[in-house]
Motif scaffolding. Structure first.
Motif, mmCIF file in Angstrom:
data_model
loop_
_atom_site.group_PDB
_atom_site.id
_atom_site.type_symbol
_atom_site.label_atom_id
_atom_site.label_comp_id
_atom_site.label_asym_id
_atom_site.label_seq_id
_atom_site.Cartn_x
_atom_site.Cartn_y
_atom_site.Cartn_z
ATOM 1 N N VAL A 9 31.984 26.434 35.007
ATOM 2 C CA VAL A 9 31.152 27.387 35.803
ATOM 3 C C VAL A 9 31.761 27.627 37.054
ATOM 4 O O VAL A 9 32.032 26.880 37.988
ATOM 5 N N LEU A 10 31.768 28.801 37.695
ATOM 6 C CA LEU A 10 32.170 29.355 38.754
ATOM 7 C C LEU A 10 30.950 29.928 39.596
ATOM 8 O O LEU A 10 30.247 30.662 38.954
ATOM 9 N N ARG A 11 30.843 29.582 40.595
ATOM 10 C CA ARG A 11 29.813 30.158 41.363
ATOM 11 C C ARG A 11 29.863 31.348 42.041
ATOM 12 O O ARG A 11 29.635 31.664 43.413
ATOM 13 N N TYR A 12 30.074 32.387 41.339
ATOM 14 C CA TYR A 12 30.278 33.666 41.587
ATOM 15 C C TYR A 12 29.505 34.574 40.610
ATOM 16 O O TYR A 12 29.388 34.123 39.516
ATOM 17 N N GLN A 13 29.114 35.620 40.890
ATOM 18 C CA GLN A 13 28.488 36.536 39.848
ATOM 19 C C GLN A 13 29.375 36.887 38.750
ATOM 20 O O GLN A 13 30.579 37.192 38.968
ATOM 21 N N PRO A 14 29.091 37.185 37.588
ATOM 22 C CA PRO A 14 29.761 37.679 36.458
ATOM 23 C C PRO A 14 30.579 38.824 36.926
ATOM 24 O O PRO A 14 31.694 39.029 36.717
ATOM 25 N N GLU A 15 29.921 39.920 37.620
ATOM 26 C CA GLU A 15 30.602 41.165 38.037
ATOM 27 C C GLU A 15 31.893 40.867 38.861
ATOM 28 O O GLU A 15 32.928 41.405 38.926
ATOM 29 N N GLN A 16 31.715 39.597 39.671
ATOM 30 C CA GLN A 16 32.905 39.382 40.686
ATOM 31 C C GLN A 16 34.080 38.712 39.930
ATOM 32 O O GLN A 16 35.235 38.924 40.033
ATOM 33 N N VAL A 17 33.887 38.007 38.978
ATOM 34 C CA VAL A 17 34.653 37.264 38.080
ATOM 35 C C VAL A 17 35.524 38.350 37.157
ATOM 36 O O VAL A 17 36.672 38.266 37.132
ATOM 37 N N PHE A 18 34.635 39.117 36.752
ATOM 38 C CA PHE A 18 35.212 40.096 35.858
ATOM 39 C C PHE A 18 36.244 41.102 36.524
ATOM 40 O O PHE A 18 37.385 41.166 35.983
ATOM 41 N N ASP A 19 35.756 41.358 37.609
ATOM 42 C CA ASP A 19 36.698 42.094 38.436
ATOM 43 C C ASP A 19 38.087 41.544 38.730
ATOM 44 O O ASP A 19 39.181 42.264 38.848
ATOM 45 N N MET A 20 37.849 40.407 39.121
ATOM 46 C CA MET A 20 39.011 39.333 39.369
ATOM 47 C C MET A 20 40.006 39.496 38.359
ATOM 48 O O MET A 20 41.343 39.522 38.586
ATOM 49 N N VAL A 21 39.402 39.024 37.237
ATOM 50 C CA VAL A 21 40.274 38.826 35.823
ATOM 51 C C VAL A 21 41.058 40.232 35.377
ATOM 52 O O VAL A 21 41.996 40.259 35.315
ATOM 53 N N ALA A 22 40.244 41.334 35.549
ATOM 54 C CA ALA A 22 40.772 42.661 35.184
ATOM 55 C C ALA A 22 41.743 43.340 36.267
ATOM 56 O O ALA A 22 42.222 44.019 35.852
ATOM 57 N N ASP A 23 41.916 42.724 37.346
ATOM 58 C CA ASP A 23 42.747 43.228 38.514
ATOM 59 C C ASP A 23 44.119 42.735 38.166
ATOM 60 O O ASP A 23 44.793 41.966 38.978
ATOM 61 N N VAL A 24 44.739 43.037 36.942
ATOM 62 C CA VAL A 24 45.923 42.507 36.264
ATOM 63 C C VAL A 24 47.167 42.846 37.442
ATOM 64 O O VAL A 24 47.945 41.960 37.377
ATOM 65 N N HIS A 25 47.023 43.957 38.075
ATOM 66 C CA HIS A 25 48.318 44.169 38.727
ATOM 67 C C HIS A 25 48.475 43.267 39.812
ATOM 68 O O HIS A 25 49.458 43.057 40.680
ATOM 69 N N ARG A 26 47.430 42.614 40.290
ATOM 70 C CA ARG A 26 47.504 41.484 41.394
ATOM 71 C C ARG A 26 47.875 40.025 40.884
ATOM 72 O O ARG A 26 48.147 39.399 41.744
ATOM 73 N N TYR A 27 48.106 39.986 39.586
ATOM 74 C CA TYR A 27 48.281 38.495 39.017
ATOM 75 C C TYR A 27 49.556 37.887 39.925
ATOM 76 O O TYR A 27 49.493 36.763 40.003
ATOM 77 N N PRO A 28 50.967 38.644 39.943
ATOM 78 C CA PRO A 28 51.846 38.007 40.673
ATOM 79 C C PRO A 28 51.580 37.473 42.029
ATOM 80 O O PRO A 28 52.349 36.481 42.581
ATOM 81 N N GLU A 29 50.401 37.862 42.625
ATOM 82 C CA GLU A 29 50.062 37.411 43.771
ATOM 83 C C GLU A 29 49.563 35.869 43.777
ATOM 84 O O GLU A 29 49.555 35.003 45.025
ATOM 85 N N PHE A 30 49.201 35.642 42.811
ATOM 86 C CA PHE A 30 48.399 34.078 42.556
ATOM 87 C C PHE A 30 48.422 33.245 41.366
ATOM 88 O O PHE A 30 48.260 32.232 41.412
ATOM 89 N N LEU A 31 49.126 33.913 40.486
ATOM 90 C CA LEU A 31 49.402 33.284 39.155
ATOM 91 C C LEU A 31 50.439 32.634 39.131
ATOM 92 O O LEU A 31 51.643 33.279 39.348
ATOM 93 N N PRO A 32 50.561 31.248 38.996
ATOM 94 C CA PRO A 32 52.159 30.586 38.789
ATOM 95 C C PRO A 32 52.968 31.174 37.779
ATOM 96 O O PRO A 32 52.082 31.692 36.538
ATOM 97 N N TRP A 33 53.951 31.468 37.511
ATOM 98 C CA TRP A 33 54.922 31.787 36.406
ATOM 99 C C TRP A 33 54.784 33.305 36.301
ATOM 100 O O TRP A 33 55.397 33.799 35.374
ATOM 101 N N CYS A 34 53.788 33.944 36.984
ATOM 102 C CA CYS A 34 53.505 35.532 36.695
ATOM 103 C C CYS A 34 54.436 36.226 37.819
ATOM 104 O O CYS A 34 54.091 36.187 38.920
#
Length: 160
Positions: A9-34
């Motif tokens: 459970v994340l204490r954010y709204q589903p729309e916020q979590v969705f937007d973050m996960v769908a923002d694929v081009h930003r993955y190298p900024e925060f995902l290890p090994w990406c």
């Protein structure tokens, strides 16, 4: 054939979590090994992207098609690259304290050597990836307010 399933459970709204996960081009900024991400096409309902993962001496790029079912789910279909197969989904459900995230990933590399290397660190790597998304949410939306039992979740202001 590493598989990982996790609910959190994340204490954010589903729309916020969705937007973050769908923002694929930003993955190298925060995902290890990406180490690279390129979105080839995108609409409201789907996207196609190349992701490059780097780990020690390995560097591999794969292409996937993501179905975007806003704000309930993101489903990844592997198209080509170093895997025999890759299955991944994010299911997002409203929860009294924010959003219940059901994350699942299952894959197998074509290379036995790469599979052996990844297999030794897979579970910790996926846990680190999930924590990276949590930290990213905090960067984007701020520290979530403390939840009050039984109270509906409050929207967090989006960071610009």
């Amino acid at each position: 054939m590493p598989t990982h399933a996790e609910k959190r459970v994340l204490r954010y709204q589903p729309e916020q979590v969705f937007d973050m996960v769908a923002d694929v081009h930003r993955y190298p900024e925060f995902l290890p090994w990406c180490v690279g991400a390129r979105v080839l096409s995108r609409s409201e309902a789907e996207l196609t992207a190349d992701l490059t993962i780097g780990f020690k001496m390995f560097r591999e790029t794969f292409r996937s098609h993501v179905t975007l079912s806003r704000p309930e789910a993101l489903t990844v279909r592997y198209l080509n690259g170093p895997f025999h197969y890759l299955t991944n989904h994010w299911k997002l459900s409203p929860h009294p304290q924010g959003t219940e995230v059901d994350f699942f990933v299952d894959f197998e590399f074509r290379s036995r050597l790469l599979q052996a290397v990844i297999g030794t660190v897979f579970n910790e790597a996926v846990r680190l990836m999930v924590r990276s998304f949590e930290r990213r949410a905090m960067q984007l939306y701020g520290r979530p307010p403390l939840a009050v039992p039984g109270a509906p979740p409050k929207a967090s202001p989006a960071a610009g």
